[in-house]
Design an enzyme around this catalytic site. Structure first.
Site, PDB file in Angstrom:
ATOM      1  N   CYS A  92       0.854  -1.225   0.145  1.00 28.93           N
ATOM      2  CA  CYS A  92       0.087  -0.044   0.033  1.00 28.93           C
ATOM      3  C   CYS A  92       0.934   1.121   0.016  1.00 28.93           C
ATOM      4  O   CYS A  92       1.670   1.283   0.761  1.00 28.93           O
ATOM      5  CB  CYS A  92      -0.928   0.018   1.313  1.00 28.93           C
ATOM      6  SG  CYS A  92      -1.901   1.492   1.324  1.00 28.93           S
ATOM      7  N   CYS A  95       0.344   3.103   3.361  1.00 29.38           N
ATOM      8  CA  CYS A  95       0.867   2.584   4.966  1.00 29.38           C
ATOM      9  C   CYS A  95       1.533   1.452   5.052  1.00 29.38           C
ATOM     10  O   CYS A  95       2.133   1.034   6.033  1.00 29.38           O
ATOM     11  CB  CYS A  95      -0.474   2.242   5.727  1.00 29.38           C
ATOM     12  SG  CYS A  95      -1.339   0.672   5.059  1.00 29.38           S
ATOM     13  N   CYS A 141      -7.214  -1.014   0.946  1.00 30.43           N
ATOM     14  CA  CYS A 141      -6.170  -1.431   2.141  1.00 30.43           C
ATOM     15  C   CYS A 141      -7.044  -1.750   3.377  1.00 30.43           C
ATOM     16  O   CYS A 141      -7.613  -0.855   3.981  1.00 30.43           O
ATOM     17  CB  CYS A 141      -5.210  -0.547   2.133  1.00 30.43           C
ATOM     18  SG  CYS A 141      -4.222  -0.847   3.570  1.00 30.43           S
ATOM     19  N   CYS A 144      -5.428   0.984   6.155  1.00 27.65           N
ATOM     20  CA  CYS A 144      -5.562   2.289   6.080  1.00 27.65           C
ATOM     21  C   CYS A 144      -6.915   2.822   5.153  1.00 27.65           C
ATOM     22  O   CYS A 144      -6.975   4.156   5.245  1.00 27.65           O
ATOM     23  CB  CYS A 144      -4.468   3.027   5.676  1.00 27.65           C
ATOM     24  SG  CYS A 144      -4.305   2.978   3.969  1.00 27.65           S
ATOM     25  N   CYS A 164      -8.111  -5.165 -10.133  1.00 24.20           N
ATOM     26  CA  CYS A 164      -7.566  -4.001 -11.282  1.00 24.20           C
ATOM     27  C   CYS A 164      -7.381  -2.905 -10.466  1.00 24.20           C
ATOM     28  O   CYS A 164      -8.059  -2.081  -9.686  1.00 24.20           O
ATOM     29  CB  CYS A 164      -8.750  -3.933 -11.969  1.00 24.20           C
ATOM     30  SG  CYS A 164      -8.330  -2.540 -13.407  1.00 24.20           S
TER      31      CYS A 164
HETATM   32 FE    FE Z   1      -2.782   1.019   3.457  1.00 27.90          FE
END
Ligand code: FE
Length: 176
Positions: A92, A95, A141, A144, A164
Protein backbone atom coordinates in the site's frame (compact mmCIF):
# COMPACT_ATOMS: atom_id res chain seq x y z
CA UNK A 1 -47.47 -1.96 20.19
CA UNK A 2 -48.59 -1.54 16.63
CA UNK A 3 -46.26 -1.60 13.63
CA UNK A 4 -46.00 2.18 13.49
CA UNK A 5 -44.91 2.44 17.14
CA UNK A 6 -42.35 -0.32 16.58
CA UNK A 7 -40.99 1.50 13.54
CA UNK A 8 -40.61 4.75 15.46
CA UNK A 9 -38.92 2.91 18.35
CA UNK A 10 -36.51 1.26 15.91
CA UNK A 11 -35.66 4.58 14.26
CA UNK A 12 -34.97 6.19 17.64
CA UNK A 13 -32.76 3.24 18.61
CA UNK A 14 -30.77 3.58 15.37
CA UNK A 15 -30.43 7.35 15.78
CA UNK A 16 -29.14 6.91 19.32
CA UNK A 17 -26.61 4.19 18.52
CA UNK A 18 -23.06 5.56 18.61
CA UNK A 19 -21.08 4.96 15.45
CA UNK A 20 -17.63 5.78 14.20
CA UNK A 21 -18.65 9.12 12.75
CA UNK A 22 -20.34 10.10 15.98
CA UNK A 23 -17.21 9.66 18.03
CA UNK A 24 -14.93 12.64 17.99
CA UNK A 25 -11.19 12.63 18.22
CA UNK A 26 -10.80 9.08 16.92
CA UNK A 27 -7.32 8.70 15.49
CA UNK A 28 -4.87 5.89 14.87
CA UNK A 29 -5.35 3.06 17.26
CA UNK A 30 -9.09 3.21 17.62
CA UNK A 31 -10.05 0.10 15.65
CA UNK A 32 -7.81 -2.97 15.53
CA UNK A 33 -7.51 -5.02 12.36
CA UNK A 34 -5.65 -8.24 11.57
CA UNK A 35 -2.95 -7.84 8.90
CA UNK A 36 -0.94 -10.69 7.37
CA UNK A 37 2.80 -10.36 6.86
CA UNK A 38 4.87 -12.56 4.54
CA UNK A 39 7.91 -12.13 6.79
CA UNK A 40 6.20 -13.62 9.86
CA UNK A 41 3.82 -15.86 7.90
CA UNK A 42 0.88 -14.91 10.09
CA UNK A 43 -1.77 -12.26 10.65
CA UNK A 44 -1.15 -9.90 13.55
CA UNK A 45 -3.68 -7.56 15.19
CA UNK A 46 -2.66 -3.95 14.64
CA UNK A 47 -4.24 -0.55 14.80
CA UNK A 48 -6.04 0.87 11.81
CA UNK A 49 -4.43 3.99 10.40
CA UNK A 50 -6.69 7.01 10.33
CA UNK A 51 -5.36 10.38 9.17
CA UNK A 52 -6.89 13.63 8.09
CA UNK A 53 -6.80 14.75 4.45
CA UNK A 54 -4.17 17.34 5.37
CA UNK A 55 -1.97 14.66 6.91
CA UNK A 56 -2.30 12.41 3.83
CA UNK A 57 -1.59 15.34 1.50
CA UNK A 58 1.78 15.85 3.18
CA UNK A 59 2.79 12.24 2.48
CA UNK A 60 1.38 11.72 -1.02
CA UNK A 61 1.69 13.35 -4.43
CA UNK A 62 -1.36 15.14 -5.79
CA UNK A 63 -2.25 12.14 -8.00
CA UNK A 64 -1.67 9.64 -5.22
CA UNK A 65 -3.94 11.62 -2.89
CA UNK A 66 -6.68 11.98 -5.50
CA UNK A 67 -6.59 8.27 -6.36
CA UNK A 68 -5.77 6.52 -3.06
CA UNK A 69 -7.64 8.82 -0.69
CA UNK A 70 -10.45 10.13 -2.91
CA UNK A 71 -11.33 7.06 -5.01
CA UNK A 72 -9.82 8.43 -8.21
CA UNK A 73 -8.61 6.39 -11.17
CA UNK A 74 -5.38 6.83 -13.09
CA UNK A 75 -5.57 6.78 -16.88
CA UNK A 76 -4.93 3.33 -18.38
CA UNK A 77 -1.34 2.65 -19.54
CA UNK A 78 0.01 5.66 -17.60
CA UNK A 79 0.79 4.25 -14.13
CA UNK A 80 4.24 3.09 -13.12
CA UNK A 81 3.34 -0.58 -12.53
CA UNK A 82 0.99 -1.72 -15.33
CA UNK A 83 4.01 -2.93 -17.34
CA UNK A 84 6.26 -3.74 -14.39
CA UNK A 85 7.65 -7.27 -14.13
CA UNK A 86 10.10 -7.43 -11.23
CA UNK A 87 9.93 -10.12 -8.60
CA UNK A 88 8.70 -8.87 -5.23
CA UNK A 89 5.76 -7.48 -3.31
CA UNK A 90 3.33 -4.68 -4.04
CA UNK A 91 2.55 -2.64 -0.92
CA UNK A 92 0.00 0.00 0.00
CA UNK A 93 1.43 3.40 -1.01
CA UNK A 94 -0.22 4.99 2.02
CA UNK A 95 0.69 2.62 4.86
CA UNK A 96 3.05 -0.08 3.56
CA UNK A 97 0.66 -3.00 4.11
CA UNK A 98 1.61 -5.97 1.90
CA UNK A 99 -1.08 -6.28 -0.77
CA UNK A 100 -0.13 -8.37 -3.83
CA UNK A 101 2.79 -10.72 -4.57
CA UNK A 102 4.30 -10.23 -8.05
CA UNK A 103 3.68 -13.97 -8.64
CA UNK A 104 -0.06 -13.24 -8.93
CA UNK A 105 0.37 -10.35 -11.40
CA UNK A 106 -0.80 -11.08 -14.93
CA UNK A 107 -1.20 -9.36 -18.29
CA UNK A 108 -4.83 -8.29 -18.40
CA UNK A 109 -4.41 -5.86 -21.30
CA UNK A 110 -6.38 -3.28 -19.30
CA UNK A 111 -3.49 -0.85 -18.76
CA UNK A 112 -3.70 -1.19 -14.97
CA UNK A 113 -1.64 -3.54 -12.78
CA UNK A 114 -3.75 -6.69 -12.48
CA UNK A 115 -3.50 -9.49 -9.94
CA UNK A 116 -5.47 -12.67 -9.39
CA UNK A 117 -4.87 -12.96 -5.62
CA UNK A 118 -3.82 -10.72 -2.72
CA UNK A 119 -1.11 -11.60 -0.19
CA UNK A 120 -4.00 -12.42 2.16
CA UNK A 121 -7.71 -11.72 2.10
CA UNK A 122 -7.14 -10.14 5.54
CA UNK A 123 -5.13 -7.31 3.97
CA UNK A 124 -7.75 -6.05 1.54
CA UNK A 125 -11.27 -4.80 2.09
CA UNK A 126 -14.12 -5.29 -0.39
CA UNK A 127 -16.80 -2.62 -0.64
CA UNK A 128 -19.91 -2.57 -2.82
CA UNK A 129 -19.59 0.34 -5.27
CA UNK A 130 -22.63 1.45 -7.27
CA UNK A 131 -21.11 4.69 -8.56
CA UNK A 132 -21.02 5.62 -12.27
CA UNK A 133 -24.17 3.54 -12.90
CA UNK A 134 -22.18 0.31 -12.47
CA UNK A 135 -22.27 -2.49 -9.93
CA UNK A 136 -18.66 -3.02 -8.95
CA UNK A 137 -16.67 -4.17 -5.94
CA UNK A 138 -14.13 -1.67 -4.69
CA UNK A 139 -10.86 -2.99 -3.25
CA UNK A 140 -9.36 -1.10 -0.30
CA UNK A 141 -6.37 -1.45 2.01
CA UNK A 142 -7.66 -3.14 5.17
CA UNK A 143 -5.35 -1.13 7.41
CA UNK A 144 -5.66 2.46 6.16
CA UNK A 145 -8.75 2.33 3.94
CA UNK A 146 -6.88 3.47 0.81
CA UNK A 147 -8.80 3.06 -2.43
CA UNK A 148 -6.85 0.52 -4.50
CA UNK A 149 -9.16 -0.26 -7.43
CA UNK A 150 -11.85 -2.83 -8.20
CA UNK A 151 -12.11 -6.61 -8.40
CA UNK A 152 -13.87 -8.42 -11.27
CA UNK A 153 -14.70 -12.09 -11.84
CA UNK A 154 -13.06 -12.38 -15.28
CA UNK A 155 -9.54 -13.17 -14.06
CA UNK A 156 -7.36 -16.22 -14.73
CA UNK A 157 -7.12 -19.47 -12.78
CA UNK A 158 -6.78 -20.43 -9.99
CA UNK A 159 -9.06 -17.73 -8.50
CA UNK A 160 -10.86 -16.44 -11.59
CA UNK A 161 -10.52 -12.96 -10.11
CA UNK A 162 -8.99 -9.81 -11.59
CA UNK A 163 -7.91 -7.23 -9.05
CA UNK A 164 -7.59 -4.12 -11.21
CA UNK A 165 -5.41 -1.78 -9.17
CA UNK A 166 -4.12 1.77 -9.60
CA UNK A 167 -0.32 2.07 -9.66
CA UNK A 168 -0.69 5.31 -7.68
CA UNK A 169 -2.05 3.32 -4.72
CA UNK A 170 0.94 0.95 -4.76
CA UNK A 171 4.59 0.82 -3.79
CA UNK A 172 6.91 -1.99 -4.79
CA UNK A 173 9.42 -3.90 -2.70
CA UNK A 174 11.85 -5.92 -4.78
CA UNK A 175 12.65 -9.42 -3.55
CA UNK A 176 16.22 -9.58 -2.26
FE1 FE B 1 -2.87 1.12 3.46
Amino acid sequence: MNTFTLLIAALIAIACTPNSTGQTGQKSGSKPVSIYSTSTGKATPMNRIEKTDDEWRKELSEDEFRIARKKGTERAFTGKYWNHHEDGLYLCRCCGTELFPSATKFESGSGWPSFYDPVSKANVGLVEDNSLMMERTEVTCARCGAHLGHVFDDGPKPTGLRYCINSASLDFKKRK
